[in-house]
Design an enzyme around this catalytic site. Structure first.
Site, PDB file in Angstrom:
ATOM      1  N   ASP A  36       0.655  -1.104   0.100  1.00  0.00           N
ATOM      2  CA  ASP A  36       0.028  -0.065   0.033  1.00  0.00           C
ATOM      3  C   ASP A  36       0.892   1.271  -0.064  1.00  0.00           C
ATOM      4  O   ASP A  36       2.150   1.067   0.345  1.00  0.00           O
ATOM      5  CB  ASP A  36      -0.727   0.050   1.308  1.00  0.00           C
ATOM      6  CG  ASP A  36      -2.060  -0.592   1.085  1.00  0.00           C
ATOM      7  OD1 ASP A  36      -2.364  -1.197  -0.067  1.00  0.00           O
ATOM      8  OD2 ASP A  36      -2.748  -1.031   2.165  1.00  0.00           O
ATOM      9  N   LYS A  58      -2.416   4.597  -4.780  1.00  0.00           N
ATOM     10  CA  LYS A  58      -2.518   5.788  -5.871  1.00  0.00           C
ATOM     11  C   LYS A  58      -1.048   6.178  -6.112  1.00  0.00           C
ATOM     12  O   LYS A  58      -0.327   6.451  -5.295  1.00  0.00           O
ATOM     13  CB  LYS A  58      -3.231   6.927  -5.252  1.00  0.00           C
ATOM     14  CG  LYS A  58      -4.697   6.831  -5.190  1.00  0.00           C
ATOM     15  CD  LYS A  58      -5.436   8.272  -4.944  1.00  0.00           C
ATOM     16  CE  LYS A  58      -6.883   7.761  -4.625  1.00  0.00           C
ATOM     17  NZ  LYS A  58      -7.529   8.754  -3.660  1.00  0.00           N
ATOM     18  N   MET A 171      -7.242   9.785   9.532  1.00  0.00           N
ATOM     19  CA  MET A 171      -8.223  10.312   8.186  1.00  0.00           C
ATOM     20  C   MET A 171      -9.144  11.272   8.512  1.00  0.00           C
ATOM     21  O   MET A 171     -10.096  11.355   8.445  1.00  0.00           O
ATOM     22  CB  MET A 171      -8.633   8.982   7.961  1.00  0.00           C
ATOM     23  CG  MET A 171      -7.947   7.869   7.584  1.00  0.00           C
ATOM     24  SD  MET A 171      -8.647   6.322   7.142  1.00  0.00           S
ATOM     25  CE  MET A 171      -9.481   5.784   8.791  1.00  0.00           C
TER      26      MET A 171
HETATM   27  C1  SAM Z   1      -6.189   4.038   6.286  1.00  0.00           C
HETATM   28  S1  SAM Z   1      -5.533   4.511   7.812  1.00  0.00           S
HETATM   29  C2  SAM Z   1      -4.233   3.083   8.376  1.00  0.00           C
HETATM   30  C3  SAM Z   1      -3.890   3.292   9.569  1.00  0.00           C
HETATM   31  C4  SAM Z   1      -2.870   2.078   9.903  1.00  0.00           C
HETATM   32  N1  SAM Z   1      -3.352   1.033   9.442  1.00  0.00           N
HETATM   33  C5  SAM Z   1      -2.038   2.459  11.194  1.00  0.00           C
HETATM   34  O1  SAM Z   1      -2.506   1.608  12.192  1.00  0.00           O
HETATM   35  O2  SAM Z   1      -1.318   3.108  11.150  1.00  0.00           O
HETATM   36  C6  SAM Z   1      -4.594   5.765   7.110  1.00  0.00           C
HETATM   37  C7  SAM Z   1      -4.446   6.948   8.155  1.00  0.00           C
HETATM   38  O3  SAM Z   1      -3.355   6.529   9.301  1.00  0.00           O
HETATM   39  C8  SAM Z   1      -2.751   7.752   9.480  1.00  0.00           C
HETATM   40  N2  SAM Z   1      -1.375   7.663   9.205  1.00  0.00           N
HETATM   41  C9  SAM Z   1      -0.813   6.659   8.820  1.00  0.00           C
HETATM   42  N3  SAM Z   1       0.622   6.678   8.710  1.00  0.00           N
HETATM   43  C10 SAM Z   1       0.927   7.893   9.249  1.00  0.00           C
HETATM   44  C11 SAM Z   1       2.061   8.878   9.544  1.00  0.00           C
HETATM   45  N4  SAM Z   1       3.386   8.179   9.035  1.00  0.00           N
HETATM   46  N5  SAM Z   1       1.965  10.054  10.047  1.00  0.00           N
HETATM   47  C12 SAM Z   1       0.740  10.621  10.249  1.00  0.00           C
HETATM   48  N6  SAM Z   1      -0.513   9.593   9.985  1.00  0.00           N
HETATM   49  C13 SAM Z   1      -0.115   8.444   9.473  1.00  0.00           C
HETATM   50  C14 SAM Z   1      -3.239   8.856   8.842  1.00  0.00           C
HETATM   51  O4  SAM Z   1      -4.454   9.354   9.687  1.00  0.00           O
HETATM   52  C15 SAM Z   1      -3.789   8.374   7.497  1.00  0.00           C
HETATM   53  O5  SAM Z   1      -5.079   9.024   7.076  1.00  0.00           O
END
Ligand code: SAM
Length: 266
Positions: A36, A58, A171
């Protein structure tokens, strides 16, 4: 050919060193890796020579594969090549749609295993030295999504805004102002807040402020997805807010009873 197998593997929050030993080993055992957008590409170095590597997010304005297309790919790749690793940002079971992928594989008679990852919900605040719980400041934390499937605001935000817990929101950048309005309506105008974009990576950006001004600050600094929002008194422990914290803690101590002070020291 090896038996079909799906491994749902957590890639961690972004820093390629924040991955588990088990995840590294599992990537190396895969015949196919479907990764992903939030999984750091550096982790593909652990792939075995000859492994098929496919991007499912994407890129360059192209559409991401739909969840249905990914589910179909998992099944067809597992049947054709054997072991498929789904490499997903953070932990696969935190807003990762892992349950849908697991169901698709099981319905096709494909075995599934899960390799946990370090979620951005925990690791990104920690990287900025913001603890989600802290004696005297927060006894619990919520992790919630800002938006729902339909683009609306999650009903849980209303409940979270009323609690005394630290609230971590993923998100949510597209509805930042609306979400802060909900917290403000719950009397939290002056509650500290932080937003961290691309936490644990070299592109990390952050703003701190309060519920009242954080949206404006974030827009001014150009913060966008992926970002974690943290709302709660624990944000005062961020180094940029420390002078204010010392005053706050001192103020609290003055109002503590001797018994409470005893507990604070324990
Ligand atoms: C579909 S969710 C997946 C979350 C993921 N499974 C996790 O446990 O971190 C995606 C969201 O995770 C957050 N996110 C993921 N990686 C991030 C990062 N390195 N910095 C800030 N937010 C992050 C953001 O809010 C993003 O929109």
């Amino acid at each position: 050919m090896a038996n079909p197998l799906l491994s749902l593997v957590g890639a961690g929050p972004g820093d390629p060193e924040l991955i588990t030993v088990k995840a590294m080993r599992t990537i190396g055992q895969a015949n196919v890796i479907l990764y992903d957008a939030l999984a750091n590409k550096a982790l593909l170095e652990y792939a075995a020579p000859g492994a098929i590597i496919r991007f499912t997010g994407k890129r360059y304005g192209c559409h991401a594969l739909s969840q249905q297309e990914i589910n179909r790919l998992i099944v067809s790749d597992a049947r054709a090549y054997g072991h498929v690793v789904r490499l997903k940002g953070g932990d696969p079971f935190i807003f990762g749609r892992a349950a849908e992928e697991m169901a698709a594989a099981r319905n096709a008679g494909i075995a599934v295993q899960v390799v946990q990852g370090i979620s951005s919900a925990l690791a990104v605040p920690a990287g900025q030295m913001i603890p989600l719980t802290c004696r005297g400041l927060a006894e619990s934390f919520w992790v919630t999504t800002g938006t729902t499937r339909s683009g609306g605001i999650s009903a849980d935000i209303q409940l979270a805004a009323r609690s005394s817990a630290t609230v971590v929101i993923l998100m949510a950048m597209s509805r930042l102002e609306d979400i802060m309005d909900i917290f403000a309506a719950c009397g939290k105008n002056n509650t500290p807040a932080a937003i961290i974009q691309e936490g644990t990576t070299e592109r990390e950006k952050m703003v701190t402020g309060t519920v009242r001004n954080i949206a404006l600050k974030a827009r001014y600094e150009g913060l966008s997805n992926p970002a974690v929002i943290i709302i709660g008194e624990v944000v005062r422990l961020h180094p940029s807010m420390l002078p204010a914290t010392i005053q706050h803690v001192t103020g609290n101590m003055e109002h503590n009873t001797p018994h409470e002070e005893e507990q604070t020291r324990l």
